[in-house]
Scaffold this active site. Structure first.
Site, PDB file in Angstrom:
ATOM      1  CB  SER A 147      44.108  38.039  46.278  1.00 55.63           C
ATOM      2  OG  SER A 147      43.360  36.776  46.257  1.00 55.63           O
ATOM      3  CB  ALA A 148      47.557  34.826  44.785  1.00 54.93           C
ATOM      4  CG  HIS A 205      39.422  36.731  48.768  1.00 55.39           C
ATOM      5  ND1 HIS A 205      39.078  37.751  48.215  1.00 55.39           N
ATOM      6  CD2 HIS A 205      40.529  36.379  48.018  1.00 55.39           C
ATOM      7  CE1 HIS A 205      39.739  38.065  47.107  1.00 55.39           C
ATOM      8  NE2 HIS A 205      40.647  37.194  47.116  1.00 55.39           N
ATOM      9  N   GLY A 243      45.302  36.026  42.035  1.00 53.75           N
ATOM     10  CA  GLY A 243      44.801  34.877  40.841  1.00 53.75           C
ATOM     11  C   GLY A 243      44.902  33.657  41.627  1.00 53.75           C
ATOM     12  CD  GLU A 260      36.286  39.584  49.173  1.00 51.28           C
ATOM     13  OE1 GLU A 260      35.038  40.338  48.995  1.00 51.28           O
ATOM     14  OE2 GLU A 260      36.492  38.749  48.650  1.00 51.28           O
TER      15      GLU A 260
END
Lengths: 238, 238
Positions: B130-131, B167, B98, B202
């Site tokens: 991700s985050a 990413h 997020g 990714e």
């Protein structure tokens, strides 16, 4: 009364980018800048955003070369012992692009954010590109830049009552990458903030003369407001 | 002595993304996760990054649905009155993606950053996407996210001795947009910071078991270090 009005006329130009693809630095804006700076001999340049990490001197040299084409002198803010006084005495100010976190940190740490705001609101012509346009917004919170340094605050000049997203990019329908689109990011901003956001496409620029605000260039702006779908507009009066 | 060694084995999985193009949430990682969490019944989920601004409950429901496929229970950290105790007592932890600014702000404000670090270093299995992977780095300063909130610090868990760029996207040679490439942004980071940066594409993920660190998935990582050109590698030992 009329003389005082002339002196205090707000005069601001905020461009999404300094450079269009395949063109030289500021080339697409030179005609506009000739008119914008017609009563100005020397422009005080704020180089703190340091694109690509180049030195303040090197950055100022690039800017000076571009402005020489319209016969303006350029002096870097970093060359003054007292940047606050330099801003107070500036005929006109240009803030170049680069990293917005770096720019905002430096402006806060040198304690020139407030004086810069005051001077521009009192009539010192202000030109910004990219990060230099972002800081005209209420906060820098819709920058695309990487947080390479930690600024003491995200608050910026608030010369306009919205935030700017420079280099605005439309979502790519063919994108197979899972990173968020610009639109998604700005929507997330509005989960936590109410300030409208103007997505300014490359080639677009905002002109402010006193209370009149207009969008120039070939594109409409993408407008993001809390709780409503984004839309296209040339009206930046919120 | 051997038992104590088993208990304190560090066990960390850091993925660039939760979801590959055209796939469902966590689908490409399920086989790996089945092994990674083989001794775990319940995973404590940290939902604070709130992708797209969704609620903590809704986010937790998405995660629970994915983990149900490998027979794991999921409980949201936000449902506990004392998040610090919940982390201390967690069998395993998953932090979802997020907005990294939002996630880091919340972890600092709830004062759980340090306890989370301690627990993971003492053997609580940690999975991030991700985050949730970004925060395993030394700082969050190589996130791609928008600064939609102001965290009290950019410092993160430091579970690894580098920063992560989730990413990661290679520069596009056909790009006509003037916004900075990911590579340019990370180079700017190194004008002001010395921490190595791992650009994680990714589909890539990092596995850590005690002192052993390995890169998995179909791609090499893009490694960025101060003063040298970026390069491709599967070696993440710095």
């Amino acid at each position: 009364m009329q003389v005082s009005k002339l002196i205090t006329l707000k005069k601001i130009l905020l461009a999404s980018t300094s450079t269009l693809y395949g063109e030289t630095y500021l080339a697409y804006l030179l005609d506009e800048l000739r008119v914008f700076f017609k009563n100005v001999n020397t422009i005080t340049f704020i180089p703190y955003a340091r694109p690509g990490g180049i030195s303040h001197d090197d950055y100022t040299a690039i800017v000076a070369k571009a402005f020489a084409q319209i016969n303006k002198e350029v002096v870097g803010l970093h060359t003054f012992e007292k940047p606050e006084d330099a801003i107070k005495n500036a005929e006109a100010i240009f803030t170049g692009g680069g990293n917005t976190f770096l720019l905002v940190k430096q402006l806060h740490e040198l304690r020139v954010m407030d004086i810069l705001k005051t001077q521009v609101e009192n009539g010192t012509p202000y030109f910004g590109t990219s990060a230099g346009s972002n800081i005209a917004g209420v906060t820098m919170q819709t920058t695309n830049d990487m947080p390479i340094v930690y600024p003491p605050s995200f608050k910026t000049l608030g010369l306009v009552n919205f935030n700017i997203n420079a280099h605005y990019l439309d979502p790519d329908p063919n994108n197979k990458h899972n990173g968020e689109s610009r639109e998604t990011r700005i929507k997330e901003f509005h989960c936590f903030n109410t300030t409208p956001v103007v997505g300014l496409r490359e080639g677009s620029y905002i002109c402010i003369e006193d209370e009149k605000i207009s969008l120039k260039g070939p594109f409409k702006a993408r407008i993001f407001k809390e709780n409503i779908p984004p839309f296209e507009s040339i009206n930046l009066q919120f």
